[in-house]
Design a protein around this motif. Sequence first.
Motif, PDB file in Angstrom:
ATOM      1  N   SER A  92      13.565 -24.220  -2.275  1.00 20.61           N
ATOM      2  CA  SER A  92      14.148 -23.564  -3.445  1.00 20.61           C
ATOM      3  C   SER A  92      14.796 -22.225  -3.059  1.00 20.61           C
ATOM      4  O   SER A  92      15.894 -21.895  -3.506  1.00 20.61           O
ATOM      5  CB  SER A  92      13.068 -23.337  -4.502  1.00 20.61           C
ATOM      6  N   LEU A  93      14.129 -21.475  -2.205  1.00 19.85           N
ATOM      7  CA  LEU A  93      14.660 -20.186  -1.757  1.00 19.85           C
ATOM      8  C   LEU A  93      15.971 -20.374  -1.012  1.00 19.85           C
ATOM      9  O   LEU A  93      16.945 -19.638  -1.229  1.00 19.85           O
ATOM     10  CB  LEU A  93      13.627 -19.481  -0.860  1.00 19.85           C
ATOM     11  N   ALA A  94      16.017 -21.367  -0.131  1.00 19.20           N
ATOM     12  CA  ALA A  94      17.226 -21.621   0.642  1.00 19.20           C
ATOM     13  C   ALA A  94      18.386 -21.986  -0.276  1.00 19.20           C
ATOM     14  O   ALA A  94      19.520 -21.513  -0.089  1.00 19.20           O
ATOM     15  CB  ALA A  94      16.971 -22.731   1.659  1.00 19.20           C
ATOM     16  N   HIS A  95      18.119 -22.852  -1.262  1.00 15.20           N
ATOM     17  CA  HIS A  95      19.190 -23.248  -2.175  1.00 15.20           C
ATOM     18  C   HIS A  95      19.717 -22.051  -2.949  1.00 15.20           C
ATOM     19  O   HIS A  95      20.928 -21.935  -3.187  1.00 15.20           O
ATOM     20  CB  HIS A  95      18.678 -24.328  -3.140  1.00 15.20           C
ATOM     21  N   SER A  96      18.784 -21.174  -3.371  1.00 10.85           N
ATOM     22  CA  SER A  96      19.214 -20.010  -4.158  1.00 10.85           C
ATOM     23  C   SER A  96      20.055 -19.041  -3.321  1.00 10.85           C
ATOM     24  O   SER A  96      20.883 -18.307  -3.855  1.00 10.85           O
ATOM     25  CB  SER A  96      17.995 -19.289  -4.728  1.00 10.85           C
ATOM     26  N   LEU A  97      19.825 -19.045  -2.014  1.00 11.09           N
ATOM     27  CA  LEU A  97      20.578 -18.164  -1.116  1.00 11.09           C
ATOM     28  C   LEU A  97      21.718 -18.882  -0.419  1.00 11.09           C
ATOM     29  O   LEU A  97      22.355 -18.313   0.487  1.00 11.09           O
ATOM     30  CB  LEU A  97      19.629 -17.550  -0.063  1.00 11.09           C
ATOM     31  N   SER A  98      21.956 -20.152  -0.819  1.00  7.78           N
ATOM     32  CA  SER A  98      23.029 -20.970  -0.212  1.00  7.78           C
ATOM     33  C   SER A  98      22.820 -21.137   1.285  1.00  7.78           C
ATOM     34  O   SER A  98      23.768 -21.070   2.084  1.00  7.78           O
ATOM     35  CB  SER A  98      24.408 -20.359  -0.504  1.00  7.78           C
ATOM     36  N   LEU A  99      21.588 -21.342   1.692  1.00 13.27           N
ATOM     37  CA  LEU A  99      21.267 -21.550   3.098  1.00 13.27           C
ATOM     38  C   LEU A  99      20.973 -23.012   3.352  1.00 13.27           C
ATOM     39  O   LEU A  99      20.449 -23.716   2.484  1.00 13.27           O
ATOM     40  CB  LEU A  99      20.052 -20.713   3.511  1.00 13.27           C
ATOM     41  N   LEU A 100      21.320 -23.477   4.556  1.00 16.58           N
ATOM     42  CA  LEU A 100      21.050 -24.859   4.925  1.00 16.58           C
ATOM     43  C   LEU A 100      19.583 -24.986   5.325  1.00 16.58           C
ATOM     44  O   LEU A 100      18.999 -24.082   5.933  1.00 16.58           O
ATOM     45  CB  LEU A 100      21.941 -25.253   6.116  1.00 16.58           C
ATOM     46  N   ILE A 101      18.943 -26.156   4.971  1.00 17.50           N
ATOM     47  CA  ILE A 101      17.533 -26.388   5.266  1.00 17.50           C
ATOM     48  C   ILE A 101      17.428 -27.459   6.349  1.00 17.50           C
ATOM     49  O   ILE A 101      18.073 -28.507   6.278  1.00 17.50           O
ATOM     50  CB  ILE A 101      16.777 -26.858   4.022  1.00 17.50           C
ATOM     51  N   VAL A 102      16.609 -27.168   7.372  1.00 18.10           N
ATOM     52  CA  VAL A 102      16.284 -28.154   8.409  1.00 18.10           C
ATOM     53  C   VAL A 102      14.767 -28.275   8.442  1.00 18.10           C
ATOM     54  O   VAL A 102      14.065 -27.276   8.637  1.00 18.10           O
ATOM     55  CB  VAL A 102      16.820 -27.731   9.793  1.00 18.10           C
ATOM     56  N   ALA A 103      14.273 -29.494   8.262  1.00 14.92           N
ATOM     57  CA  ALA A 103      12.832 -29.735   8.290  1.00 14.92           C
ATOM     58  C   ALA A 103      12.438 -30.220   9.678  1.00 14.92           C
ATOM     59  O   ALA A 103      13.015 -31.187  10.199  1.00 14.92           O
ATOM     60  CB  ALA A 103      12.447 -30.760   7.236  1.00 14.92           C
ATOM     61  N   GLU A 104      11.456 -29.547  10.283  1.00 18.62           N
ATOM     62  CA  GLU A 104      10.955 -29.958  11.595  1.00 18.62           C
ATOM     63  C   GLU A 104       9.702 -30.820  11.409  1.00 18.62           C
ATOM     64  O   GLU A 104       9.012 -30.721  10.402  1.00 18.62           O
ATOM     65  CB  GLU A 104      10.592 -28.734  12.438  1.00 18.62           C
ATOM     66  N   GLY A 105       9.407 -31.665  12.404  1.00 21.44           N
ATOM     67  CA  GLY A 105       8.162 -32.441  12.399  1.00 21.44           C
ATOM     68  C   GLY A 105       8.168 -33.618  11.449  1.00 21.44           C
ATOM     69  O   GLY A 105       7.101 -33.994  10.937  1.00 21.44           O
ATOM     70  N   VAL A 106       9.334 -34.228  11.169  1.00 20.53           N
ATOM     71  CA  VAL A 106       9.398 -35.422  10.320  1.00 20.53           C
ATOM     72  C   VAL A 106       8.891 -36.595  11.150  1.00 20.53           C
ATOM     73  O   VAL A 106       9.569 -37.050  12.089  1.00 20.53           O
ATOM     74  CB  VAL A 106      10.837 -35.678   9.819  1.00 20.53           C
ATOM     75  N   GLU A 107       7.713 -37.120  10.783  1.00 19.09           N
ATOM     76  CA  GLU A 107       7.090 -38.155  11.595  1.00 19.09           C
ATOM     77  C   GLU A 107       6.811 -39.449  10.812  1.00 19.09           C
ATOM     78  O   GLU A 107       6.504 -40.473  11.418  1.00 19.09           O
ATOM     79  CB  GLU A 107       5.777 -37.626  12.187  1.00 19.09           C
ATOM     80  N   GLU A 108       6.919 -39.366   9.502  1.00 19.33           N
ATOM     81  CA  GLU A 108       6.607 -40.561   8.701  1.00 19.33           C
ATOM     82  C   GLU A 108       7.684 -40.771   7.639  1.00 19.33           C
ATOM     83  O   GLU A 108       8.407 -39.838   7.268  1.00 19.33           O
ATOM     84  CB  GLU A 108       5.237 -40.407   8.018  1.00 19.33           C
ATOM     85  N   LYS A 109       7.724 -42.027   7.098  1.00 15.95           N
ATOM     86  CA  LYS A 109       8.674 -42.387   6.049  1.00 15.95           C
ATOM     87  C   LYS A 109       8.428 -41.542   4.811  1.00 15.95           C
ATOM     88  O   LYS A 109       9.372 -41.111   4.128  1.00 15.95           O
ATOM     89  CB  LYS A 109       8.520 -43.885   5.726  1.00 15.95           C
ATOM     90  N   GLN A 110       7.135 -41.242   4.525  1.00 13.51           N
ATOM     91  CA  GLN A 110       6.806 -40.432   3.356  1.00 13.51           C
ATOM     92  C   GLN A 110       7.407 -39.032   3.467  1.00 13.51           C
ATOM     93  O   GLN A 110       7.866 -38.475   2.477  1.00 13.51           O
ATOM     94  CB  GLN A 110       5.283 -40.325   3.209  1.00 13.51           C
ATOM     95  N   HIS A 111       7.369 -38.486   4.658  1.00  9.29           N
ATOM     96  CA  HIS A 111       7.960 -37.161   4.875  1.00  9.29           C
ATOM     97  C   HIS A 111       9.439 -37.202   4.526  1.00  9.29           C
ATOM     98  O   HIS A 111       9.964 -36.307   3.840  1.00  9.29           O
ATOM     99  CB  HIS A 111       7.788 -36.725   6.334  1.00  9.29           C
TER     100      HIS A 111
END
Length: 815
Positions: A765-784
């Motif tokens: 939410s913070l990134a979207h409000s600041l127009s920043l791109l989000i990268v998620a690290e450690g995606v290991e499962e389909k649920q993630h």
Amino acid sequence: MLFSHLNNRQSKILVVDDEPTSLLVMTEALGDLGEVIGCASGVEALGVAFSFRPDIILLDIEMPNMNGFEVCKAIKQNPLTALSIVIFVTSHNEQIFEYQSFENGGVDLIHKPVDLNLCRLRIVNHLKMKQQEAQISTAKDDVAALIAQVPVFISYWSVQELNLFNNDMTCQWFAVSGNEMIGHRAKDILPDDLYLALHNCLEEQKPQEVLNVPFVDPSDNIEHVRAQINLQFHEGQAVGVILTLTDITSIKRTKKLLAAESERLRVMLNSIGDAVIATDNEAHITFMNPIAEKLTGYSAQQAQAKHIDDVMKLTDAYSGQNLVNPILLALRENRIVAMSLNSQLTALDNRVYRVEDSAAPIRDDDGRVSGGIIVFHDVSESVAMAVKMSHLANHDLLTDLPNRVLLYDRVSHACKVAKSKEQQVALILIDIDHFKYLNDTLGHQQGDLIIKLVAKRLESLIDLNYTLARIGGDEFAILIPEIKLTSIIDVIATDIINTMSEPFKIDEQPYILSVSVGISIYPRESVTAEDMMTHADAAMYKAKEQGRNRFCYYSDDLEHQFKQRQSVEKLIRTSIENDKIEVYYQPKVALGSQKIVGVEALVRLRDTNNQIILPVEFIPLAEETGLINALGESVLKQSCYAAKEWLDKGFRIKVAVNISAKQFTDKNFCNFVAQTLQMSGLPSELLELEVTESALMEDFEVTKSMLNDLAVLGLTIAIDDFGTGYSSLSYLKLFPVDVLKVDQSFVRDMMVDSQSMDIVKTITSLAHSLSLLIVAEGVEEKQHLNKLIDLGCELGQGYYFYKPMPKEEFDKLLV
């Protein structure tokens, strides 16, 4: 001859007579007097005479065709025979013939019939006179040649002051030649001063006068002469004057040059900063310059003729023993002698100076020692400065404690002593915990004050025979020599920790510190000074790892860790030097399409067994040893060249490179990034630099300036491991940040831990409000994946998609 023995040349006799009998008798009778030639006629006689050049000619008067008088005239008229002696021979007794004989050049007359004995006597006498005449002529020529060669003007003047003789044939002395000078008055020839002296000698009848006279108009470079005037007397009356002149121009010039050189040397010796004393060969003083007067307290006049030891009182600066003056050794041993070390000079007024330099003998033209000279200068300030510099080189400027250099020396000495006495030595290393944070918070001035207070408190804990040293910014060491009971070490270490925990007051504000202490013992664990210092350092880091505010001994476990640490450090260095640093690439994907849009560059190190070492095992060591900059530069270069290669193949893959805190604070880092982009040809928008929160908050102003400079290059700035720091979120608005990377620990636990889920939601939410791109690290499962898409996260990376891989494997994914 004047300069040789008598000439033994054989006399030549010519006999001329038209009567064969008389001719034969005469030539036979005179044969033993020399070389005799006979001629029967006058005409024949002339031809023989001109070639034979006889000394004596016996000439008959009555001869056909050409009589004796005619022959004599012809002989006298020819220069070749003009000096030949002619003796006429005749049977006539008339006086007229005798008269004519002498008139025509004959010197004697012999009547026929010839008395051979009388004839021989006359001829012998005439030959003797001829030889004497030749000797006189030769001697005259020799004297003339001698006088001409003498570099002295020799002249004779009449009492009327007329020149009767001189030897100046080449106008060397005066403007007129010697021949032109003859008969001229002295007043017209001689310079005024010289003429007046000659005139006064004649007037006053002074037998002799010697004077130096300058030549106003010098001839042949003669500028000064020494004149000697001698009156010549006969029966008490002056009959003439002998005047001789000697050129003393070179002597005058030499004296002038010597005077100038002497003055120059005097000024130089009186002006130089060194003291100079000269003595005779008995070491009695002959000269002192002003600096020597100042240092000895004696004036040059007071010191004159005094012995050098009476004026220069030299002693050893430490023992006070008298020293031999080097000039005495120089005179005795005929060599240059340096002044003894630690020499000090006690002046007349009891002032003491440290002095140094050397003495040397003075030799005459024959190489004999005629005196000596000593040159020395005051080095009191230099010695004091050297002592101070030595102290500064071995002591810490802030606390005045021994520094690392002096500590190492004392540890080495203590180990040697302990080895000989079979005792132990302990080295205690003390590091203030979190001092950098305290220093940055309070400021360096307050930080220095804390260091001083810590030093004083540590000094209060140790014995006088211990060494307390400051070996780093916040590191101290205590050396304990000659340990008998090791239990004392525990007591000291405990006292250090307890004492440091007591508050330090600065401006009435209390500050509580803790310390981590490492201990190394000789010879139990360490056998050299190097071992003791490195082992104590390793033990201190072990204490920090165990929670700080404690002490730790060096152990076998630490030995293994230490060797492992050394091995890894060496591996890092050699890998950097040999370009063996490897870069793996983990793809970033768009979560919606799972299309590869970028990669993260991850450094890898390969050991000697070809096994991969992960960054967690060597990155902290690289940062600690200062190798992180070179390591990071290698990764950045490889990454940019790899991305440029992919771009050339038609794939726009953005490469993200991790930047350590130390790299980020390097002033030249921005320039290096720009140069790397330029050299590789990679567009800046395809490069992303990942920086941790803690690195950003090292120094706010420096960080802001660095980020702005990097942003100007057109690259992307990402904050790695976002959410794990302790800083204010306000920097996101102040810094030119483009990307937030959610730490893998939150992503991995968000499906089972509500707090982790809330953190991921908040960051998104913070990134979207600041127009920043989000990268998620450690995606290991389909649920993630599904949950991140629901939260609006754009990009991700992790083992669910791809593991980090060598460039060759990633290249295959792009095909």
